[in-house]
Design a protein around this motif. Structure first.
Motif, mmCIF file in Angstrom:
data_model
loop_
_atom_site.group_PDB
_atom_site.id
_atom_site.type_symbol
_atom_site.label_atom_id
_atom_site.label_comp_id
_atom_site.label_asym_id
_atom_site.label_seq_id
_atom_site.Cartn_x
_atom_site.Cartn_y
_atom_site.Cartn_z
ATOM 1 N N PRO A 1 -6.470 -18.081 -17.695
ATOM 2 C CA PRO A 1 -6.852 -16.845 -16.984
ATOM 3 C C PRO A 1 -7.079 -15.647 -17.913
ATOM 4 C CG PRO A 1 -4.584 -17.465 -16.460
ATOM 5 C CD PRO A 1 -5.141 -18.580 -17.272
ATOM 6 N N ILE A 2 -6.521 -15.688 -19.107
ATOM 7 C CA ILE A 2 -6.828 -14.590 -20.039
ATOM 8 C C ILE A 2 -8.290 -14.734 -20.488
ATOM 9 C CG2 ILE A 2 -6.287 -13.593 -22.316
ATOM 10 C CD1 ILE A 2 -3.318 -14.094 -21.652
ATOM 11 N N ARG B 1 2.889 -22.473 0.283
ATOM 12 C CA ARG B 1 1.745 -22.961 -0.494
ATOM 13 C C ARG B 1 1.708 -24.475 -0.575
ATOM 14 N NH1 ARG B 1 -0.949 -18.742 -2.973
ATOM 15 N NH2 ARG B 1 -0.453 -16.903 -1.716
ATOM 16 N N HIS C 1 9.870 -21.566 -6.882
ATOM 17 C CA HIS C 1 8.704 -20.768 -7.255
ATOM 18 C C HIS C 1 9.127 -19.489 -7.983
ATOM 19 C CE1 HIS C 1 5.727 -17.516 -6.321
ATOM 20 N NE2 HIS C 1 5.018 -18.328 -7.072
ATOM 21 N N GLN D 1 1.117 -22.391 -8.559
ATOM 22 C CA GLN D 1 0.352 -21.947 -7.391
ATOM 23 C C GLN D 1 0.708 -22.732 -6.119
ATOM 24 O OE1 GLN D 1 -0.982 -22.780 -10.345
ATOM 25 N NE2 GLN D 1 -2.590 -21.352 -10.972
ATOM 26 N N CYS E 1 -0.876 -12.478 -8.626
ATOM 27 C CA CYS E 1 -1.125 -12.764 -10.037
ATOM 28 C C CYS E 1 -0.167 -11.986 -10.945
ATOM 29 C CB CYS E 1 -2.554 -12.351 -10.358
ATOM 30 S SG CYS E 1 -3.011 -12.583 -12.070
ATOM 31 N N PRO E 2 0.467 -12.660 -11.894
ATOM 32 C CA PRO E 2 1.316 -11.955 -12.856
ATOM 33 C C PRO E 2 0.504 -11.345 -14.011
ATOM 34 C CG PRO E 2 1.372 -14.296 -13.310
ATOM 35 C CD PRO E 2 0.491 -14.118 -12.091
ATOM 36 N N LYS F 1 8.251 -18.284 -11.623
ATOM 37 C CA LYS F 1 7.444 -17.063 -11.721
ATOM 38 C C LYS F 1 8.046 -16.092 -12.731
ATOM 39 C CE LYS F 1 3.869 -14.698 -10.230
ATOM 40 N NZ LYS F 1 3.476 -14.509 -8.843
ATOM 41 N N VAL G 1 -7.943 -16.579 -0.787
ATOM 42 C CA VAL G 1 -6.794 -17.367 -1.200
ATOM 43 C C VAL G 1 -6.228 -18.033 0.052
ATOM 44 C CG1 VAL G 1 -5.359 -15.281 -1.179
ATOM 45 C CG2 VAL G 1 -4.612 -17.236 -2.511
ATOM 46 N N VAL H 1 -1.388 -19.890 -18.452
ATOM 47 C CA VAL H 1 -1.311 -18.604 -19.150
ATOM 48 C C VAL H 1 -2.586 -18.400 -19.990
ATOM 49 C CG1 VAL H 1 -0.043 -17.222 -20.847
ATOM 50 C CG2 VAL H 1 1.206 -18.696 -19.264
ATOM 51 N N HIS I 1 3.213 -14.775 -4.628
ATOM 52 C CA HIS I 1 2.209 -15.455 -5.446
ATOM 53 C C HIS I 1 1.199 -14.526 -6.107
ATOM 54 C CE1 HIS I 1 3.064 -19.748 -5.059
ATOM 55 N NE2 HIS I 1 3.599 -19.429 -3.890
ATOM 56 N N ASN J 1 -11.020 -13.355 -18.239
ATOM 57 C CA ASN J 1 -11.431 -11.957 -18.326
ATOM 58 C C ASN J 1 -12.854 -11.791 -18.855
ATOM 59 O OD1 ASN J 1 -9.516 -9.924 -17.403
ATOM 60 N ND2 ASN J 1 -8.095 -10.991 -18.742
ATOM 61 N N HIS K 1 -6.381 -9.531 -7.371
ATOM 62 C CA HIS K 1 -5.402 -10.462 -7.939
ATOM 63 C C HIS K 1 -4.399 -10.906 -6.881
ATOM 64 C CE1 HIS K 1 -6.297 -9.541 -12.323
ATOM 65 N NE2 HIS K 1 -6.961 -8.598 -11.673
ATOM 66 N N TYR L 1 1.247 -12.423 2.793
ATOM 67 C CA TYR L 1 2.180 -12.463 1.667
ATOM 68 C C TYR L 1 3.646 -12.401 2.093
ATOM 69 C CZ TYR L 1 -1.438 -12.810 -1.762
ATOM 70 O OH TYR L 1 -2.478 -13.292 -2.511
HETATM 71 C C1 HEM Z 1 -2.584 -16.112 -9.571
HETATM 72 C C2 HEM Z 1 -6.609 -13.462 -9.903
HETATM 73 C C3 HEM Z 1 -5.938 -12.953 -14.651
HETATM 74 C C4 HEM Z 1 -2.049 -15.795 -14.360
HETATM 75 C C5 HEM Z 1 -3.715 -15.401 -9.271
HETATM 76 C C6 HEM Z 1 -4.243 -15.262 -7.945
HETATM 77 C C7 HEM Z 1 -5.364 -14.515 -8.040
HETATM 78 C C8 HEM Z 1 -5.550 -14.183 -9.409
HETATM 79 C C9 HEM Z 1 -6.276 -14.116 -6.892
HETATM 80 C C10 HEM Z 1 -3.685 -15.928 -6.688
HETATM 81 C C11 HEM Z 1 -2.819 -15.062 -5.854
HETATM 82 C C12 HEM Z 1 -2.193 -15.880 -4.751
HETATM 83 O O1 HEM Z 1 -2.105 -17.122 -4.844
HETATM 84 O O2 HEM Z 1 -1.756 -15.298 -3.745
HETATM 85 C C13 HEM Z 1 -6.813 -13.174 -11.237
HETATM 86 C C14 HEM Z 1 -7.974 -12.515 -11.748
HETATM 87 C C15 HEM Z 1 -7.807 -12.389 -13.085
HETATM 88 C C16 HEM Z 1 -6.523 -12.962 -13.408
HETATM 89 C C17 HEM Z 1 -9.166 -12.057 -10.915
HETATM 90 C C18 HEM Z 1 -8.771 -11.769 -14.041
HETATM 91 C C19 HEM Z 1 -9.233 -12.394 -15.057
HETATM 92 C C20 HEM Z 1 -4.763 -13.572 -14.951
HETATM 93 C C21 HEM Z 1 -4.112 -13.505 -16.225
HETATM 94 C C22 HEM Z 1 -3.018 -14.318 -16.137
HETATM 95 C C23 HEM Z 1 -2.978 -14.875 -14.810
HETATM 96 C C24 HEM Z 1 -4.591 -12.677 -17.402
HETATM 97 C C25 HEM Z 1 -1.976 -14.660 -17.152
HETATM 98 C C26 HEM Z 1 -2.100 -14.685 -18.396
HETATM 99 C C27 HEM Z 1 -1.909 -16.180 -13.054
HETATM 100 C C28 HEM Z 1 -0.876 -17.102 -12.567
HETATM 101 C C29 HEM Z 1 -1.027 -17.173 -11.171
HETATM 102 C C30 HEM Z 1 -2.150 -16.305 -10.841
HETATM 103 C C31 HEM Z 1 0.156 -17.827 -13.406
HETATM 104 C C32 HEM Z 1 -0.183 -17.978 -10.183
HETATM 105 C C33 HEM Z 1 0.904 -17.092 -9.619
HETATM 106 C C34 HEM Z 1 1.746 -17.745 -8.542
HETATM 107 O O3 HEM Z 1 1.299 -18.703 -7.903
HETATM 108 O O4 HEM Z 1 2.877 -17.276 -8.331
HETATM 109 N N1 HEM Z 1 -4.519 -14.722 -10.152
HETATM 110 N N2 HEM Z 1 -5.963 -13.446 -12.254
HETATM 111 N N3 HEM Z 1 -4.034 -14.388 -14.117
HETATM 112 N N4 HEM Z 1 -2.647 -15.722 -11.991
HETATM 113 FE FE1 HEM Z 1 -4.226 -14.498 -12.121
#
Ligand code: HEM
Length: 416
Positions: A243-244, A66, A92, A85, A363-364, A96, A293, A240, A361, A247, A352, A59
């Motif tokens: 990923p919700i 990426r 980025h 991503q 997860c937000p 973000k 990842v 957005v 990167h 869950n 996350h 990180y």
């Molecule tokens: C990125 C896991 C829920 C939005 C990620 C990444 C992981 C992850 C592993 C990648 C980290 C990386 O690239 O280094 C999860 C898991 C979730 C979850 C297990 C459970 C359900 C959510 C929720 C949202 C979300 C609820 C938003 C509403 C995003 C976004 C990215 C991301 C926008 C890209 C971030 C970036 O590239 O800067 N998530 N996530 N995720 N997640 Fe989640």
């Protein structure tokens, strides 16, 4: 190849990766007695690594980028093409901030509240149903919740199809054959849908309220002052929404944990909000969801005497780090109380991803996940009683992502 690293002699590990799934990296970490090794995946040399120190290196944005990492099969199902991503640097971070501004603690609470309301509504239906499948219910409810919250119009008659498409996108990335193609078609349908919604907001055909995810995505300005094109805005709004809905997977695993670890369930019945939180942390640590990842080495560097050459793809094992025995005592035991002693590191508990979400990167959506899960767990533990009919609750570690086969069936549901 990198002479200083143990490397897998197989010509190509792509099939092994699909076959061994979540344990691909861990199996080789054990075989080579090394937390870092080299393998060939999809015709390329890939460095695989796991652990807290590895996550810290991974990180570091000076060391990794990426751009050019995510394979087409992932961009055309899970992420969307050229989405956040795949971005680096200032561009980025600027994008973000938009995501972070939509997923604030107050919006997390709003989502949790809506989730609570929808579980209560579902209960009225469940009381008269012979059995329900929790995963199916959760994906529909969360689709409804997230669209309502984001300001995206959704007719009742659409809910199941849209929910199924979100799930197909998520479940396609590690699959080959029909399930993979289903994910691509699902993404195409979702993008057409959301592009239409964005267009309608921009032309004023659809009223949209400032502050909603829909409005903010439609009118977001890039650093050069221009709006995202419709396609890009749709991809990011889907980033957005989807990923919700994801869950639903953790919710299903949480229900499985309540069933498998009855004494933990009993503790929750009289427990505090902190107990709920620890239980959810343990669900996210213990059960498989995100496997690993990937990123590319940005500039040559050396770490722990290993050479990382510019352009090499590196996989960080999230599942393996969450089960690393150096970090987690008896990692294969489900024990929420272990989080009483957790040091809160940004690099050792990484379902996350790792690091600071505003700076890299990670997860937000971790806060949203926690709050939506908490609302759901409270409902499952404190609001209802239910029976668990005979069913196949096994989940396979060699499918990515995975789920208990039955989706968690419940019967004889009644209010407490
Ligand atoms: C990125 C896991 C829920 C939005 C990620 C990444 C992981 C992850 C592993 C990648 C980290 C990386 O690239 O280094 C999860 C898991 C979730 C979850 C297990 C459970 C359900 C959510 C929720 C949202 C979300 C609820 C938003 C509403 C995003 C976004 C990215 C991301 C926008 C890209 C971030 C970036 O590239 O800067 N998530 N996530 N995720 N997640 Fe989640």
């Amino acid at each position: 190849t990198n002479q200083s690293l143990p490397h897998d002699d197989s010509l190509d590990n792509s099939l092994a990766l699909l076959r061994e799934g979540y344990l691909f990296i861990e199996n080789r970490v054990k075989r080579y007695e090394s937390d870092i090794f080299e393998a060939r995946v999809l015709g390329k040399n890939v460095i695989c690594m796991r652990g807290e120190e590895a996550a810290e290196v991974f990180y570091d944005p000076e060391k990794f980028q990426r751009k050019g990492t995510a394979p087409k099969r992932v961009q055309e199902t899970l992420f969307g093409k050229n989405a956040i991503q795949t971005m680096d640097g200032e561009a980025h971070l600027h994008r973000k901030l938009l995501f972070m501004s939509l997923l604030t603690p107050s919006n997390q609470q709003q989502l949790a509240k809506l989730t609570r309301v929808h579980w209560e509504c579902a209960l009225e239906r469940w009381e008269n149903a012979e059995r329900i499948v929790l995963f199916e219910e959760a994906k529909n409810i969360l689709t409804n919740v997230v669209c309502q919250w984001a300001g995206v119009p959704l007719a009742d008659s659409e809910i199941t199809d849209r929910a199924n498409d979100f799930i197909s996108m998520i479940y396609a990335f590690g699959k080959v054959g029909p399930e993979h193609w289903q994910g691509r078609r699902a993404r195409n349908r979702a993008e057409v849908w959301i592009r239409g919604v964005i267009d309608n907001v921009r032309t004023g055909k659809l009223q949209s309220e400032k502050g909603t995810a829909l409005y903010e995505m439609a009118f977001f300005k890039q650093p050069d002052g221009t709006q995202l094109d419709t396609q890009m805005a749709a991809v990011e709004l889907i980033n957005v929404l989807r990923p919700i809905v994801a869950n639903a997977t953790f919710i299903t695993f949480a229900a499985l944990a309540l069933y498998q670890y009855r004494d933990e369930k009993e503790k929750l019945e009289t427990g505090t909000s902190d107990d709920m939180e620890r239980f959810i942390h343990e669900v996210r640590r213990f059960y498989p969801f995100g496997p690993f990842v990937g990123a590319k080495v940005r500039n040559d560097f050396t770490w722990n005497n290993f050479q990382f050459k510019k352009g090499t793809v590196v996989f960080l094992d999230m599942y393996g780090t969450n089960h690393d025995p150096r970090l987690w005592e008896k990692p294969n035991e489900f024990k929420p109380s272990r989080f009483k002693d957790w040091n809160g590191s940004l690099y050792n508990f990484i379902p996350h991803g790792g690091g600071d979400p505003a700076k890299g990167h990670r997860c937000p959506g971790e806060g949203v996940t926690l709050e939506v899960m908490k609302a759901t767990l409270e409902f499952l533990v404190k609001r209802i009683n239910y029976d668990i009919p005979n069913q196949d609750l096994n989940y396979s570690l060699d499918e990515m992502p995975t789920l208990p086969k039955s989706g968690f069936e419940m019967s004889n549901i009644r209010r407490r």
